[in-house]
Design a protein around this motif. Structure first.
Motif, short mmCIF file in Angstrom:
data_model
loop_
_atom_site.label_atom_id
_atom_site.label_comp_id
_atom_site.label_asym_id
_atom_site.label_seq_id
_atom_site.Cartn_x
_atom_site.Cartn_y
_atom_site.Cartn_z
N SER A 190 2.00 13.20 -1.15
CA SER A 190 3.40 13.35 -0.76
C SER A 190 3.56 14.40 0.32
CB SER A 190 4.25 13.70 -1.98
OG SER A 190 5.58 13.92 -1.63
N SER A 191 2.85 15.52 0.14
CA SER A 191 2.92 16.60 1.12
C SER A 191 2.36 16.16 2.46
CB SER A 191 2.16 17.82 0.60
OG SER A 191 2.12 18.85 1.56
N ASN A 192 1.23 15.45 2.43
CA ASN A 192 0.62 14.97 3.67
C ASN A 192 1.53 13.98 4.38
OD1 ASN A 192 -1.62 16.52 3.17
ND2 ASN A 192 -2.85 14.86 2.35
N ARG A 193 2.19 13.10 3.60
CA ARG A 193 3.09 12.12 4.20
C ARG A 193 4.26 12.83 4.89
NH1 ARG A 193 5.14 9.33 -0.14
NH2 ARG A 193 3.40 7.88 -0.19
N THR A 194 4.84 13.82 4.21
CA THR A 194 5.95 14.56 4.80
C THR A 194 5.54 15.23 6.09
OG1 THR A 194 6.86 14.99 2.59
CG2 THR A 194 7.65 16.37 4.39
N GLU A 195 4.36 15.87 6.07
CA GLU A 195 3.86 16.56 7.26
C GLU A 195 3.62 15.58 8.40
OE1 GLU A 195 -0.05 19.15 8.68
OE2 GLU A 195 0.33 18.79 6.55
N SER A 196 3.03 14.43 8.09
CA SER A 196 2.73 13.43 9.11
C SER A 196 4.01 12.88 9.73
CB SER A 196 1.93 12.27 8.50
OG SER A 196 1.82 11.20 9.39
N LEU A 239 -1.48 -7.38 4.00
CA LEU A 239 -1.66 -5.94 3.84
C LEU A 239 -2.78 -5.44 4.74
CD1 LEU A 239 -1.02 -3.25 2.54
CD2 LEU A 239 -2.46 -3.90 0.59
N GLU A 240 -3.90 -6.14 4.74
CA GLU A 240 -5.02 -5.74 5.60
C GLU A 240 -4.61 -5.76 7.07
OE1 GLU A 240 -8.15 -8.40 4.57
OE2 GLU A 240 -8.62 -7.42 2.66
N GLN A 241 -3.92 -6.82 7.47
CA GLN A 241 -3.51 -6.94 8.86
C GLN A 241 -2.48 -5.88 9.22
OE1 GLN A 241 -4.74 -9.40 11.27
NE2 GLN A 241 -3.89 -7.69 12.45
N ALA A 242 -1.53 -5.60 8.32
CA ALA A 242 -0.49 -4.62 8.59
C ALA A 242 -1.07 -3.22 8.76
CB ALA A 242 0.56 -4.64 7.48
N LEU A 243 -2.03 -2.86 7.92
CA LEU A 243 -2.66 -1.55 8.05
C LEU A 243 -3.40 -1.44 9.38
CD1 LEU A 243 -3.97 -1.10 4.40
CD2 LEU A 243 -2.20 0.29 5.51
N ALA A 244 -4.08 -2.52 9.78
CA ALA A 244 -4.77 -2.53 11.08
C ALA A 244 -3.77 -2.45 12.23
CB ALA A 244 -5.63 -3.79 11.20
N PHE A 252 7.65 3.94 11.11
CA PHE A 252 7.78 2.55 10.68
C PHE A 252 8.61 2.47 9.40
CE2 PHE A 252 3.65 3.39 12.60
CZ PHE A 252 3.63 2.50 13.67
N LEU A 253 9.65 1.61 9.42
CA LEU A 253 10.51 1.42 8.26
C LEU A 253 10.51 -0.05 7.84
CD1 LEU A 253 13.67 3.50 9.34
CD2 LEU A 253 11.62 4.31 8.16
N PHE A 254 10.75 -0.28 6.57
CA PHE A 254 10.77 -1.63 6.00
C PHE A 254 12.14 -1.88 5.39
CE2 PHE A 254 9.68 -4.73 2.57
CZ PHE A 254 9.09 -5.71 3.35
N GLU A 255 12.82 -2.94 5.83
CA GLU A 255 14.12 -3.25 5.24
C GLU A 255 13.94 -3.84 3.85
OE1 GLU A 255 18.07 -6.04 5.44
OE2 GLU A 255 16.55 -6.30 7.00
N ILE A 256 14.68 -3.30 2.90
CA ILE A 256 14.71 -3.82 1.54
C ILE A 256 16.03 -4.57 1.34
CG2 ILE A 256 14.65 -3.23 -0.91
CD1 ILE A 256 12.05 -2.61 0.46
N ARG A 257 15.94 -5.84 0.95
CA ARG A 257 17.15 -6.64 0.76
C ARG A 257 17.85 -6.21 -0.52
NH1 ARG A 257 17.22 -9.62 4.89
NH2 ARG A 257 19.41 -9.90 4.37
N ILE A 279 6.39 1.61 0.19
CA ILE A 279 5.89 2.92 0.61
C ILE A 279 4.44 3.10 0.17
CG2 ILE A 279 6.18 5.41 0.41
CD1 ILE A 279 8.34 3.93 2.05
N GLU A 280 4.13 2.69 -1.06
CA GLU A 280 2.78 2.87 -1.59
C GLU A 280 1.76 1.98 -0.88
OE1 GLU A 280 3.22 2.24 -5.79
OE2 GLU A 280 3.76 4.35 -6.16
N SER A 281 2.23 0.99 -0.12
CA SER A 281 1.31 0.15 0.65
C SER A 281 0.57 0.94 1.72
CB SER A 281 2.09 -0.99 1.32
OG SER A 281 2.88 -0.50 2.41
N GLY A 282 1.15 2.06 2.14
CA GLY A 282 0.56 2.86 3.21
C GLY A 282 0.92 2.37 4.59
N VAL A 283 1.71 1.32 4.68
CA VAL A 283 2.08 0.74 5.98
C VAL A 283 3.34 1.38 6.53
CG1 VAL A 283 2.77 -1.38 7.16
CG2 VAL A 283 0.96 -1.45 5.43
N TYR A 284 4.32 1.64 5.68
CA TYR A 284 5.64 2.10 6.13
C TYR A 284 5.90 3.54 5.71
CZ TYR A 284 6.31 -2.82 7.11
OH TYR A 284 6.16 -4.09 7.60
N ASP A 285 6.69 4.22 6.55
CA ASP A 285 7.05 5.62 6.30
C ASP A 285 8.36 5.75 5.54
OD1 ASP A 285 4.88 6.73 7.96
OD2 ASP A 285 6.00 5.84 9.62
#
Length: 411
Positions: free
Chosen positions: A22-28, A107-112, A126-131, A188-194
């Motif tokens: 969590s701390s690393n994500r905030t800093e990044s 997921l693999e493609q999105a991370l790449a 990067f943000l992900f819209e949630i319906r 968020i846990e996917s590692g793709v979106y901030d």
């Protein structure tokens, strides 16, 4: 070590790992937001729409998206409209609203794709819209209790401006609210979106549950336009407003232009209120703050584009976009890329200064931005040394800036 001590040690390690992540994500995230240069442009779902920016390949889509410092996307609507995603996460269930994860391939493609985008533009967010408000019928089974129904049991229609009808979700249902928060956490846990983005002005209980689910390190942005009242409601939970706006410059517009404006909306969305709200959001929402100011207009109205850009630059540290009006029969938020946005201003050197003539100035490493508000008379801008005007390349020490306009004067 006995079993109990082992379990406690394991739980402690998990907690430390979680806190560190969590701390690393905030800093990044904070580093990327603070490190970017200005002007800073964002992409709202749909991409640059110009021949100079082809989108046929994955690499071309990433390269065009990386012109922007922030993007958000949502698979169901964009794929339905026939547009490929930039990052590309796709839920793993035929009913997206019931999904518990993303497809392995996406997921693999999105991370790449994320890694490739950050190599081009290291400051992207990067943000992900949630319906949460409405969705196409495929989002849930037809008999789901999570659809909103009228007294006769018929599912209530929602947004009708897409490729197919959208229907309202039962957003006051606590179980559905929990599901929205669950899907936000998964994204968020996917590692793709901030962070996540919520359209349609948001919903307080859903926003609270999302914040609780994703923690303080991830971002939440809500499409609250210039509505300070919603800002006051959400200010303890959200990082920014998506300010999707269509201010009218005159209520006596030519008939042929009225298709781009609603008189009701024009009465509500004014340049005055946009300015007031942008300042309030910058001062009041959670840090790091990611306000995204979008104004609609004719692509050839460069003055309106400059006014939008200069307003954002002088009155915020946020992101800007000038895009097509939603009433057009094309996917919303398509836009040109303007050379005005390629100017290198660098970082800010201080807050704006409001001049006696009604204009607002702000200094950057690479020059000065001047914004002249709607209805304010033309102003004269004078410098002690020669400057280059970004809009037309002219050089000199004295310039004029018209009403509802702005410009960048490079050192």
């Amino acid at each position: 070590m006995n079993k109990r001590i082992t379990i406690i040690a394991g739980l402690s390690m998990m907690l430390i790992t979680s806190c560190t992540t969590s701390s690393n994500r905030t800093e990044s995230i904070s580093r990327r937001i603070e490190s970017r240069d200005f002007p800073s442009v964002f992409q709202a779902w749909y991409p640059i729409d110009m021949p100079d920016y082809p989108l046929e390949t994955n690499e071309q889509r990433i390269e065009a998206a990386a012109k922007h410092d922030l993007i958000f996307e949502e698979p169901l609507s964009q794929i339905g409209e026939g547009y490929d995603l930039v990052l590309g996460l796709v839920w793993d269930h035929k009913h997206h609203g019931l999904a518990g994860s993303f497809t392995t391939e996406s997921l693999e493609q999105a991370l790449a794709n994320r890694r490739e985008a950050l190599e081009i533009n290291p400051n992207m967010v990067f943000l992900f819209e949630i319906r949460w408000r409405d969705a196409p019928m495929s989002f849930l089974p037809e008999d789901s209790p999570w659809w909103l129904r009228d007294s006769s049991g018929t599912i209530v229609k929602g947004w009708l401006g897409g490729w197919e009808p959208f229907y309202k979700l039962n957003y006051d249902n606590p179980e559905f609210q929990d599901n929205v928060a669950r899907q936000a956490k998964i994204s968020i846990e996917s590692g793709v979106y901030d962070g996540v983005m919520l359209d349609w002005s948001g919903h307080l209980e859903i926003i609270k549950k999302i914040r609780n689910a994703i923690g303080d390190s991830a971002l939440i942005m809500v499409n609250i336009h210039d509505d300070i009242e919603d800002g006051r409601l959400y200010k303890d939970y959200i990082n920014g407003s998506f300010m999707e706006l269509n201010p009218s410059d005159s209520l006596s517009m030519p008939v042929e232009e009225l298709v781009l404006f609603s008189r009701e909306d024009a009465n509500k969305r004014s340049w005055d209120k946009i300015r007031e709200a942008l300042v309030w959001f910058e001062d009041s929402l959670q840090k790091p703050t990611i306000n995204c100011l979008e104004v609609w207009g004719n692509r050839d109205d460069l003055q309106r584009m400059r006014a939008t850009t200069a307003l954002g630059l002088t009155h915020s540290n946020g992101y800007v976009l000038y895009a097509d009006p939603n009433p057009l029969k094309t996917p919303d938020h398509l836009h040109d890329w303007y050379p005005f946005w390629d100017v290198s201003l660098g970082k800010t050197l201080g807050d704006r200064v409001d001049k006696e003539d009604g204009s607002s100035w702000r200094e950057f490493e690479g020059g000065t931005v001047v914004y002249n508000h709607y209805s304010n008379p033309t102003v004269t801008v004078t410098f002690n040394e020669e400057r280059k005007r970004a809009s037309d390349g002219s050089a000199g020490k004295e310039f004029t800036v018209a009403s509802r306009d702005g410009d960048i004067f490079l050192k």
